[in-house]
Structures are given as structure tokens and as C-alpha cells.
Design a protein around this motif. Structure first.
Motif, PDB file in Angstrom:
ATOM      1  N   ARG A 211       0.826  -1.210   0.000  1.00 29.53           N
ATOM      2  CA  ARG A 211       0.000   0.000   0.000  1.00 29.53           C
ATOM      3  C   ARG A 211       0.859   1.258   0.000  1.00 29.53           C
ATOM      4  O   ARG A 211       0.561   2.228  -0.715  1.00 29.53           O
ATOM      5  N   ARG A 212       1.918   1.232   0.781  1.00 24.31           N
ATOM      6  CA  ARG A 212       2.815   2.403   0.796  1.00 24.31           C
ATOM      7  C   ARG A 212       3.496   2.580  -0.550  1.00 24.31           C
ATOM      8  O   ARG A 212       3.677   3.712  -1.029  1.00 24.31           O
ATOM      9  N   LEU A 213       3.872   1.470  -1.179  1.00 20.50           N
ATOM     10  CA  LEU A 213       4.492   1.552  -2.510  1.00 20.50           C
ATOM     11  C   LEU A 213       3.514   2.142  -3.515  1.00 20.50           C
ATOM     12  O   LEU A 213       3.892   2.989  -4.342  1.00 20.50           O
ATOM     13  N   ALA A 214       2.248   1.704  -3.472  1.00 17.95           N
ATOM     14  CA  ALA A 214       1.264   2.230  -4.413  1.00 17.95           C
ATOM     15  C   ALA A 214       1.092   3.729  -4.234  1.00 17.95           C
ATOM     16  O   ALA A 214       0.995   4.475  -5.212  1.00 17.95           O
ATOM     17  N   ALA A 215       1.072   4.190  -2.983  1.00 21.42           N
ATOM     18  CA  ALA A 215       0.934   5.633  -2.736  1.00 21.42           C
ATOM     19  C   ALA A 215       2.130   6.401  -3.287  1.00 21.42           C
ATOM     20  O   ALA A 215       1.972   7.466  -3.913  1.00 21.42           O
ATOM     21  N   ARG A 216       3.335   5.868  -3.070  1.00 24.85           N
ATOM     22  CA  ARG A 216       4.526   6.546  -3.608  1.00 24.85           C
ATOM     23  C   ARG A 216       4.516   6.521  -5.131  1.00 24.85           C
ATOM     24  O   ARG A 216       4.933   7.492  -5.781  1.00 24.85           O
ATOM     25  N   THR A 217       4.043   5.417  -5.708  1.00 22.17           N
ATOM     26  CA  THR A 217       4.020   5.307  -7.163  1.00 22.17           C
ATOM     27  C   THR A 217       3.042   6.309  -7.764  1.00 22.17           C
ATOM     28  O   THR A 217       3.320   6.919  -8.797  1.00 22.17           O
ATOM     29  N   ARG A 218       1.880   6.456  -7.134  1.00 21.80           N
ATOM     30  CA  ARG A 218       0.916   7.447  -7.638  1.00 21.80           C
ATOM     31  C   ARG A 218       1.508   8.848  -7.592  1.00 21.80           C
ATOM     32  O   ARG A 218       1.327   9.634  -8.521  1.00 21.80           O
ATOM     33  N   HIS A 219       2.213   9.150  -6.514  1.00 24.44           N
ATOM     34  CA  HIS A 219       2.853  10.467  -6.413  1.00 24.44           C
ATOM     35  C   HIS A 219       3.894  10.639  -7.519  1.00 24.44           C
ATOM     36  O   HIS A 219       3.952  11.689  -8.176  1.00 24.44           O
ATOM     37  N   ALA A 220       4.718   9.594  -7.732  1.00 21.97           N
ATOM     38  CA  ALA A 220       5.745   9.669  -8.774  1.00 21.97           C
ATOM     39  C   ALA A 220       5.114   9.778 -10.158  1.00 21.97           C
ATOM     40  O   ALA A 220       5.634  10.473 -11.044  1.00 21.97           O
ATOM     41  N   LEU A 221       3.985   9.087 -10.356  1.00 19.80           N
ATOM     42  CA  LEU A 221       3.315   9.135 -11.649  1.00 19.80           C
ATOM     43  C   LEU A 221       2.770  10.529 -11.927  1.00 19.80           C
ATOM     44  O   LEU A 221       2.889  11.048 -13.050  1.00 19.80           O
ATOM     45  N   ARG A 222       2.199  11.160 -10.909  1.00 17.56           N
ATOM     46  CA  ARG A 222       1.713  12.533 -11.099  1.00 17.56           C
ATOM     47  C   ARG A 222       2.864  13.471 -11.434  1.00 17.56           C
ATOM     48  O   ARG A 222       2.735  14.343 -12.313  1.00 17.56           O
ATOM     49  N   ALA A 223       3.990  13.297 -10.754  1.00 16.98           N
ATOM     50  CA  ALA A 223       5.156  14.124 -11.050  1.00 16.98           C
ATOM     51  C   ALA A 223       5.661  13.874 -12.470  1.00 16.98           C
ATOM     52  O   ALA A 223       6.074  14.800 -13.175  1.00 16.98           O
ATOM     53  N   LEU A 224       5.608  12.595 -12.920  1.00 19.22           N
ATOM     54  CA  LEU A 224       6.048  12.249 -14.265  1.00 19.22           C
ATOM     55  C   LEU A 224       5.154  12.913 -15.314  1.00 19.22           C
ATOM     56  O   LEU A 224       5.645  13.457 -16.310  1.00 19.22           O
TER      57      LEU A 224
END
Length: 323
Positions: A211-224
Motif C-alpha cells: 500500500r505504501r508503494l502504491a501511494a509513492r508510485t501514484r505520487h511519482a506518476l503525477r510528477a512524471l
């Protein structure tokens, strides 16, 4: 994953270049170690072995495991010696295996080895012996040592009370080098260990880390998306009662980052019923796995292709759609 930690240097030149003797080649390849059985198999008599021990040419490390005096003691030798001592079928496990794969900063003070259930070596200081028949899919080899494969090793280490399990799992899942196990690999390894002691607790730890990885990934995806100049996306969109973490409303495109192994297993627009609702309302779903952010240009190309309907071109790949 961290960079491969600094480890003791390779064997001294006087040991490394003395290759005419096959036994010394074995010793050099084993971080300066040799077992009594190996010495006897290479033609030495028991008296010759004992004379080398008496002359301190070989230094006892464990019963029937010796270190060549020309080779300095070190962490690699300490860890390998535990597996050599444990004998036939022994597999380096847990935090020590994580370190051996280069996924940890330091070797643990206590080395864990797993042996088949039919064997029961007596305990040794600094060595923990587990009796378990491992799934062959969880056993590999690296630097001449049998050990748990990375995913199994990480999960075993997470079950160790002396290991900061959350930090380990977060670090491994966040690694983008391609050498650390992915969330899917960890989930498959955990499925193979269901029913083993501690597997339920490890499953909860893994779910939290996912779950923590998914949250970080969503943040990184928005930044991308922002850095790549992709526009038209919004967060926290609701379609027919289905919450979407990231969506392109004009294109009716949902971008999902799954929780755990495989697509459509968690939050966002995950779940078969969610996809069914989205399809009925004319929406499509594109799944972006956390590991795919190791190749950000490919992710951008896939999303642009999904938005425009035009091929991504050389280097691009087909959109993975879940519905």
C-alpha cells in the motif's frame, strides 16, 4: 535497493595464483575456506589435514570447516562458513541471504541457514538452523553459494524480529535498479510459504508495504505526467460511485496503480466490479505497475498512445488495459 556493500577483498595474490593445486583453487573460490570432507576428497589424508591445523596453516572456524591462514577473516568468509558447516542441502537464508545478494548494507551478526527436515545439525554460536523443505523455486545460487532467492530471502528477513521489516520492505520495493524483487515476486514467494511459521505476520507486513508503494508510485506518476507535459488529468475523480485516483475525464481513461501483485488488486479503479462499472460508462483502464516507473519514457509513451489512439512508435509498448 542499496548499492552492493563493500566486502572483504579477494584472496591474496599468493593464494590466488597458486592454482596448480586443485584444492587451493577450491579454497580461493570459497573465500579462503575448506571443509575436511573437501580436503579428503582432494587426496589429503586425515594426518595431513591435522598437521596443517597443528601448524596453523588452517584455522578452525566451525567443526570440520577451516580458513586458510593466508586469507584474512571477513564477513563473506563468516557467512559462507556457516553454510559449509551446516552441510548437505544447507541454504543461506534470511538477512544473511539478503546481504549476500547485495540487498543489504551489512551482514547480520547471526547467520540463518535452512536445512532439509531430515537433517538436524546441532546449534552453533552465531548460526541459527531452520529445518524446512524449501520450494525449489525459492532456492538459487550466487557467488558459489546455495541461498534463498531474493524474494524469499527478503520475506524470511522480514520475519526476523531483529530486522526492521517495514524499512526493509519499503527499501526493496522502492528500488529501481532491476536487481531487487518486485511486489509481484514477493507476493508469489509469500504464497509458496503459506502455512509456515510467521507467514501470516509477513503477509500483513507485505500488504502494508504494498500500500505504501502504491501511494509513492501514484505520487511519482503525477510528477512524471507534470514533468512530461501531459495535461488533462485529474485526481480523486468519481464515476458512477467508483473513486478513481488518477483519470483523464475528457478521454474517459482511468490510470490505475495496483496494490500488491498483478493488476486490479487494490485501490483506485481496481476490482472486477469497478471495471464493469467503468466499462458500462464508456471508460477504459490503463494499469501502471510500480516497477514500470524504472522506464519512465515507456510509461509516458503508453499513456500518450492510450490518450491519442496513435502508436507509441519505436521503444513504446502496447497499453495494458484492464477492461
Amino acid at each position: 535497493m542499496t548499492d552492493t556493500p563493500a566486502r572483504p577483498a579477494s584472496p591474496p595474490a599468493r593464494l590466488r595464483h597458486r592454482t596448480a593445486d586443485p584444492l587451493e583453487t577450491v579454497i580461493a573460490a570459497q573465500d579462503g575456506l575448506v571443509t575436511r570432507a573437501q580436503a579428503l576428497a582432494h587426496g589429503l589424508s586425515t594426518d595431513q589435514v591435522d598437521r596443517r591445523l597443528a601448524a596453523r596453516r588452517w584455522v578452525p572456524v566451525h567443526p570440520c570447516v577451516y580458513r586458510h591462514a593466508d586469507h584474512p577473516p571477513g564477513e563473506r568468509a563468516r557467512v559462507r562458513a556457516a553454510v559449509l558447516w551446516a552441510g548437505q542441502g544447507a541454504v543461506l537464508s534470511g538477512a544473511a541471504a539478503v546481504w549476500w545478494w547485495g540487498l543489504g548494507d551489512a551482514a547480520p551478526a547471526v547467520v540463518t541457514v535452512t536445512v532439509p527436515r531430515r537433517r538436524a545439525p546441532r546449534p552453533r554460536a552465531g548460526v541459527v538452523v531452520r529445518r524446512r523443505d524449501l520450494d525449489p523455486a525459492d532456492v538459487g545460487a550466487h557467488d558459489g553459494l546455495a541461498l534463498a532467492r531474493p524474494a524469499a530471502a527478503v520475506l524470511e528477513a522480514a520475519a526476523d524480529p531483529s530486522v526492521a521489516a517495514d524499512a526493509l520492505l519499503d527499501r526493496v520495493l522502492a528500488d529501481r535498479s532491476g536487481r531487487a524483487p518486485t511486489a509481484a515476486e514477493l507476493a508469489r514467494a509469500h504464497a509458496r510459504s503459506l502455512g509456515a511459521h510467521g507467514s501470516a505476520a509477513v503477509g500483513r507486513l507485505l500488504a502494508g508495504a504494498s500500500r505504501r508503494l502504491a501511494a509513492r508510485t501514484r505520487h511519482a506518476l503525477r510528477a512524471l505526467l507534470t514533468g512530461g507535459g501531459v495535461r488533462g488529468w485529474r485526481t480523486d475523480v468519481v464515476v458512477a460511485g467508483v473513486p478513481l485516483d488518477l483519470a483523464f475525464p475528457a478521454a474517459r481513461l482511468c490510470v490505475e496503480v495496483p496494490v500488491g501483485a498483478g493488476p486490479a488488486t487494490g485501490d483506485g479503479c481496481g476490482g472486477a466490479w469497478r471495471h464493469a462499472v467503468l466499462r458500462r460508462n464508456g471508460w477504459r483502464t490503463v494499469v501502471v505497475e510500480p516497477a514500470e516507473l524504472r522506464r519512465p519514457d515507456d510509461v509516458l509513451a503508453r499513456l500518450r498512445e492510450a490518450l491519442t489512439g496513435l502508436p507509441a512508435g519505436p521503444g513504446g509498448s502496447a497499453v495494458r488495459a484492464a477492461g
